[in-house]
Design an enzyme around this catalytic site. Structure first.
Site, PDB file in Angstrom:
ATOM      1  N   LEU A 209       0.827  -1.202   0.000  1.00  0.00           N
ATOM      2  CA  LEU A 209       0.000   0.000   0.000  1.00  0.00           C
ATOM      3  C   LEU A 209       0.867   1.261   0.000  1.00  0.00           C
ATOM      4  O   LEU A 209       2.068   1.190   0.275  1.00  0.00           O
ATOM      5  CB  LEU A 209      -0.926  -0.036   1.224  1.00  0.00           C
ATOM      6  CG  LEU A 209      -1.781  -1.310   1.318  1.00  0.00           C
ATOM      7  CD1 LEU A 209      -2.361  -1.483   2.705  1.00  0.00           C
ATOM      8  CD2 LEU A 209      -2.878  -1.280   0.263  1.00  0.00           C
ATOM      9  N   PRO A 210       0.280   2.420  -0.298  1.00  0.00           N
ATOM     10  CA  PRO A 210       1.090   3.639  -0.395  1.00  0.00           C
ATOM     11  C   PRO A 210       1.787   4.044   0.900  1.00  0.00           C
ATOM     12  O   PRO A 210       2.971   4.388   0.883  1.00  0.00           O
ATOM     13  CB  PRO A 210       0.078   4.695  -0.838  1.00  0.00           C
ATOM     14  CG  PRO A 210      -0.975   3.931  -1.557  1.00  0.00           C
ATOM     15  CD  PRO A 210      -1.090   2.634  -0.811  1.00  0.00           C
TER      16      PRO A 210
ATOM     17  N   THR B 217       5.983   0.575   2.891  1.00  0.00           N
ATOM     18  CA  THR B 217       6.926   1.374   3.661  1.00  0.00           C
ATOM     19  C   THR B 217       6.114   2.430   4.405  1.00  0.00           C
ATOM     20  O   THR B 217       5.514   3.300   3.787  1.00  0.00           O
ATOM     21  CB  THR B 217       7.969   2.052   2.755  1.00  0.00           C
ATOM     22  OG1 THR B 217       8.677   1.042   2.034  1.00  0.00           O
ATOM     23  CG2 THR B 217       8.964   2.861   3.574  1.00  0.00           C
TER      24      THR B 217
ATOM     25  N   LYS C  17      14.579  -0.593   6.099  1.00  0.00           N
ATOM     26  CA  LYS C  17      14.189   0.001   4.809  1.00  0.00           C
ATOM     27  C   LYS C  17      14.313   1.519   4.850  1.00  0.00           C
ATOM     28  O   LYS C  17      14.810   2.159   3.899  1.00  0.00           O
ATOM     29  CB  LYS C  17      12.759  -0.405   4.466  1.00  0.00           C
ATOM     30  CG  LYS C  17      12.142   0.302   3.252  1.00  0.00           C
ATOM     31  CD  LYS C  17      12.882  -0.034   1.971  1.00  0.00           C
ATOM     32  CE  LYS C  17      12.367   0.791   0.790  1.00  0.00           C
ATOM     33  NZ  LYS C  17      10.997   0.466   0.404  1.00  0.00           N
TER      34      LYS C  17
ATOM     35  N   LYS D 294       8.155  10.811   0.587  1.00  0.00           N
ATOM     36  CA  LYS D 294       7.476  10.149   1.711  1.00  0.00           C
ATOM     37  C   LYS D 294       8.482   9.426   2.595  1.00  0.00           C
ATOM     38  O   LYS D 294       8.444   9.530   3.833  1.00  0.00           O
ATOM     39  CB  LYS D 294       6.446   9.152   1.182  1.00  0.00           C
ATOM     40  CG  LYS D 294       5.701   8.395   2.267  1.00  0.00           C
ATOM     41  CD  LYS D 294       5.102   7.089   1.770  1.00  0.00           C
ATOM     42  CE  LYS D 294       6.154   6.003   1.662  1.00  0.00           C
ATOM     43  NZ  LYS D 294       5.586   4.667   1.354  1.00  0.00           N
TER      44      LYS D 294
END
Length: 341
Positions: free
Chosen positions: A96-97, A134, A209, A286
């Site tokens: 997902l975003p 993420t 990450k 982001k």
């Protein structure tokens, strides 16, 4: 003595769920990951069942149509809510975003938690959730606690390798979760990636990450700076890239994702396609925001990270058309600044 109707229903549903895998989130990365996962599982078990779900129903419908075009005998269905996906499938992968979408898919009405609570502990105990988004580490940990409380297993498994790696099935998965959950998730992740690394408990994969992308985000800007400076000094981009890539400045941002066309004669980075098809600048911003936010909460200084975050912000403020272009397109903003100067 015959089993009760309730027991028979449980066994029937369990048998169906056991043979079914769901994928929620079919964006650039998710669609490629899902295709690899489903196609490889189908090759091994033609009776496997697949389920797809996306916030944009047309994305799921198009994915199903494309998958069936290559695998006409496959069993693949579209569902409209995460809750339906959980009812149908024992294994669920989400891509997902960011944090708000993960909260929505897992914790809100018609979401994963609702379905698990409805299924009950016996069926939930067989369920595995792999979230490759993420997102904010604390959000990930909170969601994992809620999922695990129902009896299900969950890992956070963000990826490294971009759209190219997703398509090729060569992603690296940075996994956070218990040893048991990692062991169960590893065979699933192997269908989509080459390197599966257990980083530690819940949230550890995301921490790794975020740190990796912090490095990458900073490097991509300085590579763009160096390539622009070199050209102003009269250097051919291919020669300059060759020097950097064979010297101490060598890095992925230069050797694979170089932002200058015709600088990598043996490769085809996004800059050769008008910066299409890579890791979006908006997504890199982001990730830089996630890094600077968690650094602030842990009193960890990020002087370069903050500067890089601000530069990506400035880039999208002045050139919003670069938001969905590969993040190496920050080079275009540097070019624009150079022309003004």
């Amino acid at each position: 003595m015959r089993p009760s109707t309730r027991v028979l229903q449980f066994l029937e549903r369990q048998a169906v769920r056991q043979k079914s895998t769901a994928f929620i989130g079919l964006g650039r990365m998710g669609s490629e990951m899902a295709f690899n996962l489903f196609s490889k599982k189908f090759a091994e078990s033609p009776d496997e069942h697949f389920v797809v779900c996306d916030a944009l129903p047309t994305s799921a419908t198009v994915f199903r149509r494309n998958f069936l075009a290559q695998f006409p005998e496959a069993q693949i269905d579209v569902v409209h809510t995460p809750e339906e996906a959980v009812y149908a499938s024992q294994t669920v992968v989400t891509m997902l975003p960011s944090s708000p979408q993960v909260k929505s898919v897992y914790s809100e009405a018609n979401g994963v938690i609702t379905a698990l609570q409805s299924l009950g502990g016996a069926e939930s105990a067989y369920s595995l959730f792999i979230d490759s988004t993420t997102l904010d580490v604390e959000v990930a940990r909170s969601v994992a606690v809620d999922v695990i409380r129902t009896g299900a297993q969950m890992v956070d498994a963000p990826v490294s390798g971009g759209v190219t790696g997703a398509k090729a099935g060569t992603l690296s998965f940075l996994v956070g979760g218990s040893e048991g959950a990692f062991d169960i998730s590893q065979p699933i992740l192997t269908y989509m990636g080459k390197r599966i690394i257990h980083c530690g408990p819940s949230g550890a994969g995301l921490g790794a990450k975020i740190c990796n992308n912090l490095v990458l985000g900073v490097q991509q800007i300085v590579v763009a700076e160096a390539m622009l400076l070199g050209q102003k000094l009269g250097l051919d981009p291919a020669i300059l890239a060759g020097v950097i890539n064979s010297s101490t400045g060598g890095c992925w941002a230069s050797s694979v994702n170089n932002p200058v066309p015709r600088s990598l004669l043996d490769k085809s980075p996004p800059c050769e396609r008008n910066y299409e098809g890579g890791f979006a600048t908006a997504l890199m911003l982001k990730d830089m925001l996630l890094a600077t936010d968690i650094a602030a909460s842990t009193d960890s200084p990020l002087p370069m990270g903050v500067s890089a975050r601000d530069f990506y912000t400035e880039t999208l403020k002045h050139q919003p058309d670069l938001a969905q272009k590969d993040f190496s397109s920050v080079y275009k903003h540097l070019e624009q600044i150079g022309r003004k100067d």
